[in-house]
Design a protein around this motif. Structure first.
Motif: not given
Length: 89
Positions: A26-43
């Motif tokens: 769960r922790r790894q999935q949450a970290e991955a989701a945060e990373t994807r959100a940051k990348l999509n936000e700054s695209r």
């Protein structure tokens, strides 16, 4: 050579080695989701920090206007400009 050592390990230990426990997953999935959100936000932005600062400055400016309006007793006049530039050739 490696095939012999795998049969010596009990099956429950083998399962633990293959997949992490539920909390770790769960922790790894949450970290991955945060990373994807940051990348999509700054695209598409060359400097996302600058854009974020501009947004925060605009919010602060609006808060100051609202605060000033509340102190003076009269509502603040807000003017919105919309510019439409079209080039016909």
């Amino acid at each position: 050579m490696g095939g012999c050592s795998s049969c010596c390990v009990p099956s429950s230990s083998r399962q633990e080695l293959l997949s992490p426990d539920v909390e770790t997953r769960r922790r790894q999935q949450a970290e991955a989701a945060e990373t994807r959100a940051k990348l999509n936000e700054s695209r598409g932005l060359s400097n996302p920090e600058r854009v974020q600062r501009k947004i925060e400055q605009a919010r602060a400016r609006e808060d100051r206007l609202d605060k000033y309006a509340n102190q003076s007793g009269t509502p603040a006049l807000k003017v919105l400009f919309e510019v439409d530039v079209r080039i016909n050739r």
